[in-house]
Each structure stands twice: as structure tokens, then as C-alpha cells.
Scaffold this motif. Structure first.
Motif, PDB file in Angstrom:
ATOM      1  N   ASN A 255       0.828  -1.210   0.000  1.00  0.00           N
ATOM      2  CA  ASN A 255       0.000   0.000   0.000  1.00  0.00           C
ATOM      3  C   ASN A 255       0.861   1.258   0.000  1.00  0.00           C
ATOM      4  O   ASN A 255       0.526   2.255  -0.653  1.00  0.00           O
ATOM      5  CB  ASN A 255      -0.945   0.003   1.205  1.00  0.00           C
ATOM      6  N   ALA A 256       1.975   1.216   0.726  1.00  0.00           N
ATOM      7  CA  ALA A 256       2.897   2.356   0.734  1.00  0.00           C
ATOM      8  C   ALA A 256       3.498   2.578  -0.647  1.00  0.00           C
ATOM      9  O   ALA A 256       3.671   3.719  -1.097  1.00  0.00           O
ATOM     10  CB  ALA A 256       4.008   2.132   1.758  1.00  0.00           C
ATOM     11  N   GLY A 257       3.809   1.491  -1.342  1.00  0.00           N
ATOM     12  CA  GLY A 257       4.336   1.611  -2.687  1.00  0.00           C
ATOM     13  C   GLY A 257       3.337   2.220  -3.651  1.00  0.00           C
ATOM     14  O   GLY A 257       3.678   3.079  -4.473  1.00  0.00           O
ATOM     15  N   VAL A 258       2.101   1.791  -3.546  1.00  0.00           N
ATOM     16  CA  VAL A 258       1.057   2.331  -4.430  1.00  0.00           C
ATOM     17  C   VAL A 258       0.854   3.818  -4.174  1.00  0.00           C
ATOM     18  O   VAL A 258       0.624   4.596  -5.100  1.00  0.00           O
ATOM     19  CB  VAL A 258      -0.264   1.561  -4.233  1.00  0.00           C
ATOM     20  N   ALA A 259       0.927   4.234  -2.922  1.00  0.00           N
ATOM     21  CA  ALA A 259       0.731   5.645  -2.586  1.00  0.00           C
ATOM     22  C   ALA A 259       1.747   6.536  -3.291  1.00  0.00           C
ATOM     23  O   ALA A 259       1.476   7.713  -3.538  1.00  0.00           O
ATOM     24  CB  ALA A 259       0.822   5.841  -1.072  1.00  0.00           C
ATOM     25  N   ASP A 260       2.910   5.975  -3.632  1.00  0.00           N
ATOM     26  CA  ASP A 260       3.959   6.753  -4.295  1.00  0.00           C
ATOM     27  C   ASP A 260       4.066   6.429  -5.787  1.00  0.00           C
ATOM     28  O   ASP A 260       4.910   6.973  -6.483  1.00  0.00           O
ATOM     29  CB  ASP A 260       5.310   6.482  -3.620  1.00  0.00           C
ATOM     30  N   ALA A 261       3.217   5.541  -6.278  1.00  0.00           N
ATOM     31  CA  ALA A 261       3.283   5.114  -7.680  1.00  0.00           C
ATOM     32  C   ALA A 261       2.606   6.124  -8.595  1.00  0.00           C
ATOM     33  O   ALA A 261       1.649   6.800  -8.204  1.00  0.00           O
ATOM     34  CB  ALA A 261       2.620   3.745  -7.833  1.00  0.00           C
ATOM     35  N   THR A 262       3.078   6.183  -9.829  1.00  0.00           N
ATOM     36  CA  THR A 262       2.503   7.100 -10.823  1.00  0.00           C
ATOM     37  C   THR A 262       1.924   6.356 -12.027  1.00  0.00           C
ATOM     38  O   THR A 262       1.394   6.990 -12.935  1.00  0.00           O
ATOM     39  CB  THR A 262       3.562   8.100 -11.314  1.00  0.00           C
ATOM     40  N   GLY A 263       2.029   5.031 -12.038  1.00  0.00           N
ATOM     41  CA  GLY A 263       1.617   4.264 -13.214  1.00  0.00           C
ATOM     42  C   GLY A 263       0.117   4.086 -13.332  1.00  0.00           C
ATOM     43  O   GLY A 263      -0.631   4.186 -12.362  1.00  0.00           O
ATOM     44  N   ASP A 264      -0.323   3.780 -14.560  1.00  0.00           N
ATOM     45  CA  ASP A 264      -1.732   3.474 -14.836  1.00  0.00           C
ATOM     46  C   ASP A 264      -2.080   2.055 -14.421  1.00  0.00           C
ATOM     47  O   ASP A 264      -3.245   1.739 -14.176  1.00  0.00           O
ATOM     48  CB  ASP A 264      -2.012   3.629 -16.341  1.00  0.00           C
ATOM     49  N   ILE A 265      -1.054   1.202 -14.359  1.00  0.00           N
ATOM     50  CA  ILE A 265      -1.213  -0.215 -14.022  1.00  0.00           C
ATOM     51  C   ILE A 265      -0.288  -0.539 -12.857  1.00  0.00           C
ATOM     52  O   ILE A 265       0.839  -0.034 -12.785  1.00  0.00           O
ATOM     53  CB  ILE A 265      -0.877  -1.105 -15.235  1.00  0.00           C
ATOM     54  N   LEU A 266      -0.758  -1.391 -11.959  1.00  0.00           N
ATOM     55  CA  LEU A 266       0.047  -1.846 -10.830  1.00  0.00           C
ATOM     56  C   LEU A 266       0.375  -3.322 -10.989  1.00  0.00           C
ATOM     57  O   LEU A 266      -0.495  -4.128 -11.319  1.00  0.00           O
ATOM     58  CB  LEU A 266      -0.717  -1.641  -9.516  1.00  0.00           C
TER      59      LEU A 266
ATOM     60  N   GLN B 130     -10.218 -18.788 -10.803  1.00  0.00           N
ATOM     61  CA  GLN B 130      -9.791 -17.389 -10.847  1.00  0.00           C
ATOM     62  C   GLN B 130      -9.291 -16.942  -9.467  1.00  0.00           C
ATOM     63  O   GLN B 130      -9.697 -15.908  -8.950  1.00  0.00           O
ATOM     64  CB  GLN B 130     -10.938 -16.485 -11.310  1.00  0.00           C
ATOM     65  N   MET B 131      -8.408 -17.747  -8.886  1.00  0.00           N
ATOM     66  CA  MET B 131      -7.871 -17.455  -7.569  1.00  0.00           C
ATOM     67  C   MET B 131      -6.343 -17.534  -7.562  1.00  0.00           C
ATOM     68  O   MET B 131      -5.756 -18.412  -6.920  1.00  0.00           O
ATOM     69  CB  MET B 131      -8.446 -18.415  -6.523  1.00  0.00           C
ATOM     70  N   PRO B 132      -5.672 -16.629  -8.263  1.00  0.00           N
ATOM     71  CA  PRO B 132      -4.207 -16.601  -8.170  1.00  0.00           C
ATOM     72  C   PRO B 132      -3.775 -16.033  -6.824  1.00  0.00           C
ATOM     73  O   PRO B 132      -4.523 -15.283  -6.178  1.00  0.00           O
ATOM     74  CB  PRO B 132      -3.811 -15.661  -9.314  1.00  0.00           C
ATOM     75  N   TYR B 133      -2.562 -16.377  -6.405  1.00  0.00           N
ATOM     76  CA  TYR B 133      -2.009 -15.857  -5.155  1.00  0.00           C
ATOM     77  C   TYR B 133      -0.875 -14.887  -5.463  1.00  0.00           C
ATOM     78  O   TYR B 133      -0.469 -14.716  -6.621  1.00  0.00           O
ATOM     79  CB  TYR B 133      -1.524 -16.988  -4.258  1.00  0.00           C
ATOM     80  N   GLY B 134      -0.341 -14.272  -4.419  1.00  0.00           N
ATOM     81  CA  GLY B 134       0.625 -13.204  -4.604  1.00  0.00           C
ATOM     82  C   GLY B 134       1.890 -13.590  -5.339  1.00  0.00           C
ATOM     83  O   GLY B 134       2.484 -12.753  -6.026  1.00  0.00           O
ATOM     84  N   ASP B 135       2.327 -14.845  -5.222  1.00  0.00           N
ATOM     85  CA  ASP B 135       3.557 -15.238  -5.909  1.00  0.00           C
ATOM     86  C   ASP B 135       3.358 -15.448  -7.406  1.00  0.00           C
ATOM     87  O   ASP B 135       4.301 -15.833  -8.102  1.00  0.00           O
ATOM     88  CB  ASP B 135       4.185 -16.481  -5.274  1.00  0.00           C
ATOM     89  N   GLN B 136       2.148 -15.169  -7.914  1.00  0.00           N
ATOM     90  CA  GLN B 136       1.891 -15.236  -9.351  1.00  0.00           C
ATOM     91  C   GLN B 136       1.871 -13.851  -9.995  1.00  0.00           C
ATOM     92  O   GLN B 136       1.480 -13.702 -11.135  1.00  0.00           O
ATOM     93  CB  GLN B 136       0.564 -15.953  -9.617  1.00  0.00           C
ATOM     94  N   ALA B 137       2.328 -12.838  -9.261  1.00  0.00           N
ATOM     95  CA  ALA B 137       2.462 -11.474  -9.794  1.00  0.00           C
ATOM     96  C   ALA B 137       1.118 -10.922 -10.266  1.00  0.00           C
ATOM     97  O   ALA B 137       0.854 -10.779 -11.458  1.00  0.00           O
ATOM     98  CB  ALA B 137       3.501 -11.428 -10.915  1.00  0.00           C
ATOM     99  N   ILE B 138       0.279 -10.574  -9.326  1.00  0.00           N
ATOM    100  CA  ILE B 138      -1.046 -10.026  -9.621  1.00  0.00           C
ATOM    101  C   ILE B 138      -0.903  -8.618 -10.202  1.00  0.00           C
ATOM    102  O   ILE B 138      -0.089  -7.820  -9.731  1.00  0.00           O
ATOM    103  CB  ILE B 138      -1.904  -9.988  -8.340  1.00  0.00           C
ATOM    104  N   PHE B 139      -1.700  -8.321 -11.235  1.00  0.00           N
ATOM    105  CA  PHE B 139      -1.675  -6.976 -11.824  1.00  0.00           C
ATOM    106  C   PHE B 139      -3.095  -6.494 -12.105  1.00  0.00           C
ATOM    107  O   PHE B 139      -4.014  -7.280 -12.323  1.00  0.00           O
ATOM    108  CB  PHE B 139      -0.832  -6.946 -13.101  1.00  0.00           C
ATOM    109  N   LEU B 140      -3.263  -5.169 -12.074  1.00  0.00           N
ATOM    110  CA  LEU B 140      -4.576  -4.556 -12.287  1.00  0.00           C
ATOM    111  C   LEU B 140      -4.400  -3.070 -12.523  1.00  0.00           C
ATOM    112  O   LEU B 140      -3.319  -2.514 -12.290  1.00  0.00           O
ATOM    113  CB  LEU B 140      -5.494  -4.804 -11.094  1.00  0.00           C
ATOM    114  N   LYS B 141      -5.462  -2.416 -12.977  1.00  0.00           N
ATOM    115  CA  LYS B 141      -5.423  -0.970 -13.178  1.00  0.00           C
ATOM    116  C   LYS B 141      -5.340  -0.266 -11.818  1.00  0.00           C
ATOM    117  O   LYS B 141      -5.939  -0.710 -10.834  1.00  0.00           O
ATOM    118  CB  LYS B 141      -6.671  -0.501 -13.924  1.00  0.00           C
TER     119      LYS B 141
END
Length: 236
Positions: free
Chosen positions: A71-82, A139-150
Motif C-alpha cells: 500500500n505504501a508503494g502504491v501511494a507513491d506510484a505514478t503508473g496506470d497499471i500496478l 480465478q484465484m491466483p495468489y501473490g507469488d503469481q504477480a497479480i496486476f490490475l489498473k
């Protein structure tokens, strides 16, 4: 909708004493187009921060815990996708193109990659098969599968829930209510160190017990305590 080619990807990497693993992945990430790399450190005592500084990536200090750090990383992110990436997980070639293409589909709310474990043994191949089948059909991937979203999707959900464990599991459950979670045809390669230290069967059993306890309503703090104490006993 933005043109997928122009969307910037913010790669969020929570770390704690991951010098060896981090050095393996940063050079791959820096070859991608239109990405920013954010390393969120939870108090490393090894060379993690030095490696990140030499690579010229953005560094953030945060209280320990993946939910806090991401969450701290996202707060400082500028990208359209995470893209949320564990430090011991290597992305496939052209991962950036795969992510943009996947999220350009109108019915897709988020995505992740297939899983490959970087260790030999038929038991780990069975685990890979099970993980990939679960991800594809449930449709249940976990964190070690590199989740991505807008980024807008993540913000609408309120970020990762403030949990000491299962934060990725809960995020994916929320995403499933919003749309389809697509699994890319290419795979990330994650370190086999967990399974090698404790054994494939015992590691898998612990993980499934943690999920079951969480679904049965056991306090996440209690579940996290059980998980850590169980792991410590098995390492002895």
C-alpha cells in the motif's frame, strides 16, 4: 480507454532481507518499456537497499508486512497499471506487453501469471499443476503469481486490506466480484526455497490449513501466529 501501449506499469516490490533475490530480478524489469520500479523495504539488514540504490529504482521505507509495504508503494506510484511482485519471483520475457494486452480486454478486471517453481522434483510439478488449475478455473491466483490490475481499480477497492496474512487472497476475492481475473499463458518463476526447506507436502499442508482457518473466520492475527509458529517448528 487509454492506448495499452502508452500505459505505464508501476512494479511494486515489498522486500525484507532479499539482497540475493532482488539482484536477480531488477535487470529483467529494467528492460521493459514504460515501467517504474518501486522497492518498499520493511527494515532489511543485508545489502537489499544498496542493490536497489545501485539499480536506480525508487526506494520507500515502510513498517514490515506485505500489506503495509505494498500500500505504501502504491501511494507513491505514478503508473496506470500496478504489478505486485515478490522479490523471489522472476517475470517472463515481454511481461509488460502481456499485462497491457490482458488488461485491454473489456471483461478483465485483473490478471496474474501461471506459476513455475524453480526447483526439481515431481512433487513440485504436481503443486504447479494444482496452482495453475486453481488459478485458471477458480480465478484465484495468489501473490507469488504477480497479480496486476489498473490503478483505478485498486484504489476503488481501497487497497490491500490491513491484514498480517492473506492480504493477497482477500484482494483477489474482492476482485472476483468485479469481473474476470485472467491468467496469462506465460509463467513467472518463483524460488523453490520454501518447499525445499520444509518439504513440498508439509509446506502445501500448512498453506491449505491457513486458508481453511481464514475461511472459517479465525482471526487473521491468530492465523498469522499459527503460521509463523508452525514454520519455525518445522525448520528445527
Amino acid at each position: 480507454m487509454l492506448n495499452p501501449v502508452t500505459e505505464t506499469i508501476s512494479i511494486i516490490i515489498p522486500v525484507l532481507n532479499e539482497a540475493h533475490q532482488l539482484s536477480k530480478i531488477l535487470h529483467i524489469l529494467q528492460q521493459a518499456l514504460d515501467v517504474e520500479i518501486i522497492v518498499i523495504d520493511g527494515g532489511s539488514q543485508d545489502q537489499t537497499l544498496e542493490i536497489a540504490k545501485r539499480a536506480g529504482v525508487k526506494i520507500i521505507q515502510s513498517p514490515i508486512g506485505r500489506a503495509h509495504q505494498m500500500n505504501a508503494g502504491v501511494a507513491d506510484a505514478t503508473g496506470d497499471i500496478l504489478l505486485f511482485l515478490h522479490a523471489d519471483t522472476r517475470l517472463p520475457r515481454d511481461f509488460d506487453l502481456t499485462i497491457r494486452d490482458t488488461l485491454s480486454q473489456s471483461t478483465v478486471i485483473a490478471g496474474a501469471f501461471r506459476l513455475k517453481i524453480d526447483a526439481p522434483g515431481w512433487k513440485l510439478r504436481v503443486i504447479e499443476w494444482g496452482v495453475n488449475a486453481r488459478s485458471r478455473y477458480l480465478q484465484m491466483p495468489y501473490g507469488d503469481q504477480a497479480i496486476f490490475l489498473k490503478t483505478t481499480t485498486f484504489q476503488a477497492l481501497g487497497g490491500f486490506p490491513n491484514l498480517p496474512i492473506m492480504e493477497d487472497f482477500e484482494l483477489v476475492r474482492q476482485l472476483k466480484r468485479q469481473g474476470r481475473i485472467a491468467i496469462a499463458s506465460t509463467a513467472v518463476i518463483t524460488s523453490g526455497r520454501r518447499w525445499q526447506k520444509l518439504g513440498a507436502v508439509r509446506t502445501t499442508l500448512i498453506n491449505q490449513c491457513v486458508i481453511l482457518a481464514y475461511l472459517l473466520g479465525v482471526s487473521p492475527d491468530r492465523v498469522a501466529q499459527w503460521y509463523r509458529s508452525g514454520m519455525k517448528r518445522l525448520r528445527k
